[in-house]
Enzyme design. Structure first.
Site, mmCIF file in Angstrom:
data_model
loop_
_atom_site.group_PDB
_atom_site.id
_atom_site.type_symbol
_atom_site.label_atom_id
_atom_site.label_comp_id
_atom_site.label_asym_id
_atom_site.label_seq_id
_atom_site.Cartn_x
_atom_site.Cartn_y
_atom_site.Cartn_z
ATOM 1 N N PHE A 1 0.831 -1.276 -0.065
ATOM 2 C CA PHE A 1 -0.013 -0.126 0.200
ATOM 3 C C PHE A 1 0.937 1.186 -0.128
ATOM 4 O O PHE A 1 0.883 1.896 -0.895
ATOM 5 C CB PHE A 1 -0.834 0.060 1.213
ATOM 6 C CG PHE A 1 -1.540 1.233 1.537
ATOM 7 C CD1 PHE A 1 -2.344 1.925 0.626
ATOM 8 C CD2 PHE A 1 -1.229 1.615 2.977
ATOM 9 C CE1 PHE A 1 -2.935 3.201 0.930
ATOM 10 C CE2 PHE A 1 -2.040 2.733 3.213
ATOM 11 C CZ PHE A 1 -2.780 3.683 2.423
ATOM 12 N N GLY B 1 2.273 -8.106 -0.614
ATOM 13 C CA GLY B 1 2.242 -6.872 -1.614
ATOM 14 C C GLY B 1 1.607 -7.583 -2.702
ATOM 15 O O GLY B 1 1.353 -8.769 -3.043
ATOM 16 N N SER C 1 7.514 -5.040 5.105
ATOM 17 C CA SER C 1 7.070 -5.589 6.293
ATOM 18 C C SER C 1 5.695 -5.887 6.333
ATOM 19 O O SER C 1 4.803 -5.003 5.802
ATOM 20 C CB SER C 1 7.500 -4.640 7.566
ATOM 21 O OG SER C 1 6.846 -5.515 8.860
ATOM 22 N N TYR D 1 5.523 -7.842 15.813
ATOM 23 C CA TYR D 1 5.737 -6.712 14.994
ATOM 24 C C TYR D 1 6.161 -5.730 15.799
ATOM 25 O O TYR D 1 7.175 -4.876 15.222
ATOM 26 C CB TYR D 1 4.264 -6.194 14.616
ATOM 27 C CG TYR D 1 4.049 -5.312 13.783
ATOM 28 C CD1 TYR D 1 4.711 -5.203 12.266
ATOM 29 C CD2 TYR D 1 3.215 -3.847 14.074
ATOM 30 C CE1 TYR D 1 4.650 -3.908 11.598
ATOM 31 C CE2 TYR D 1 3.271 -2.771 13.045
ATOM 32 C CZ TYR D 1 3.908 -2.948 12.035
ATOM 33 O OH TYR D 1 3.913 -1.941 11.204
ATOM 34 N N LYS E 1 9.978 -3.639 14.811
ATOM 35 C CA LYS E 1 10.093 -2.542 14.752
ATOM 36 C C LYS E 1 10.888 -1.687 15.577
ATOM 37 O O LYS E 1 11.868 -0.834 15.173
ATOM 38 C CB LYS E 1 8.691 -1.652 14.655
ATOM 39 C CG LYS E 1 7.801 -2.247 13.376
ATOM 40 C CD LYS E 1 8.652 -1.791 12.146
ATOM 41 C CE LYS E 1 7.559 -1.968 10.778
ATOM 42 N NZ LYS E 1 8.359 -1.410 9.736
ATOM 43 N N THR F 1 -2.664 4.951 8.285
ATOM 44 C CA THR F 1 -2.840 5.615 7.352
ATOM 45 C C THR F 1 -3.687 4.805 6.504
ATOM 46 O O THR F 1 -3.925 3.533 6.479
ATOM 47 C CB THR F 1 -1.375 5.471 6.542
ATOM 48 O OG1 THR F 1 -0.401 6.342 7.474
ATOM 49 C CG2 THR F 1 -1.406 6.379 5.246
#
Length: 330
Positions: A14, A39, A78, A148, A152, A178
């Site tokens: 995205f 993806g 990721s 996750y 990060k 987002t």
């Protein structure tokens, strides 16, 4: 004049795909890289015919080789949704650790500036509100979301280590929620989940009591903030997000109004360690980057809804990858 060359990992995702568009529009030569585990090549197929765009099918958790010069690297590879990183936890940890290590090494070799995509999840279920970059977070390292969150957090640590020890030019963006076109309907995140349910005539599922909050940033604003950060002189993390906060319950009602459907809201148990509050303090972005979001949620949601309305019935159930193997360099 030779164009500046940028490597974007997670390029078929995205955010990655929108960044490809941005850098092509700004006159860069773009090298896109993705292993397509989450993806979709459909997001970048419109770029395949361009001479200034290349795509490589590769997992950055393995050794990354790029021939020729490289000026910039943007590491966006990721899984980013709970459905994905809970389903592929080991790969999520690898791309945050091994993948970041490989790309930092590549940046060192090429003398390239590298921007790392971190996340508001480094704050965990925050005890401070809103969250600013000096807050260290409240993260359950061994909980299901830890794969996750900790990937990060490690990513930020190794990036700063390379910056301090090797003198690499590094940038770190902490991305808050987002949204926009090219999100996957079945990835479990709030906006595509709600819109998908509305379009399929299903009730909207809210987890917990719906009083937890999120702050949604339209993708065009997010990309502009990332772009400005890359070309800034600031190496510490910067929050990029929209500080306009809303409860999930109220947001579900907004979706029902937007889609003009008559679905009702149903409630399910809250997942473990799901953060109760998300609101970025963007003071640093305003001061350093002269950036703040411009797109109102009502405007951005109309654009996003029109995108999802254009999907076929099959895509509403599950978006499949097309075969673009002739365009892929392995």
């Amino acid at each position: 004049m030779n164009k500046k060359r940028v490597l974007i990992t997670g390029a078929a995702g995205f955010l990655g795909s929108h960044l490809c568009d941005k850098f092509i529009d700004e006159g860069f030569s773009v090298l896109a890289m993705d292993n397509l585990i989450t993806g979709d090549l459909k997001n970048i197929e419109h770029l395949f015919k361009r001479e200034d765009f290349e795509f490589y099918h590769h997992d950055v958790s393995k050794f990354v080789h790029v021939a020729g010069k490289l000026d910039y690297i943007l590491h966006f590879a990721s899984p980013a949704s709970p459905i994905d990183y809970l389903k592929i936890p080991i790969q999520t940890l690898k791309v945050g650790s091994l993948g970041t290590h490989n790309l930092l090494g590549l940046a060192k070799e090429k003398n390239a500036r590298i921007l790392i995509a971190s996340t508001s999840e480094v704050y965990g279920d925050p005890l401070e509100h809103p969250q600013n970059e000096d807050y260290y977070g409240n993260v359950n390292t061994i909980g299901p979301r830890g794969v996750y969150d900790e990937a990060k957090r490690f990513q930020e640590s190794i990036t700063m280590a390379y910056h301090r020890f090797h003198g690499i030019e590094t940038r770190i963006v902490r991305i808050f929620n987002t949204y926009g076109p090219r999100m996957r309907l079945n990835d479990g995140r709030v906006i595509p989940a709600f819109i998908g349910q509305a379009l399929r005539g299903e009730d909207l599922t809210v987890f917990g009591n719906g009083l937890q909050t999120r702050s949604f940033c339209f993708v065009d604003d997010q990309v502009e903030g990332i772009y400005k950060l890359l070309f800034s002189d600031y190496s510490n993390p910067v929050n990029i997000g929209n500080p306009h906060e809303i409860t999930i319950k109220d947001f579900a009602e907004e979706i029902i109004k937007l889609t003009q459907t008559n679905q009702k809201v149903v409630y399910r148990p809250l997942p473990k360690d799901d953060p109760m509050q998300r609101q970025p303090d963007i003071t640093r972005a305003k001061e350093i980057l002269n950036w703040e979001p411009k797109v109102k949620r009502s405007e951005g949601m109309k654009i996003t809804y029109e995108y999802f309305k254009g999907l076929s019935k099959e895509e509403l159930q599950k978006k499949e990858h097309k075969d673009f193997s002739s365009h892929i360099r392995k």
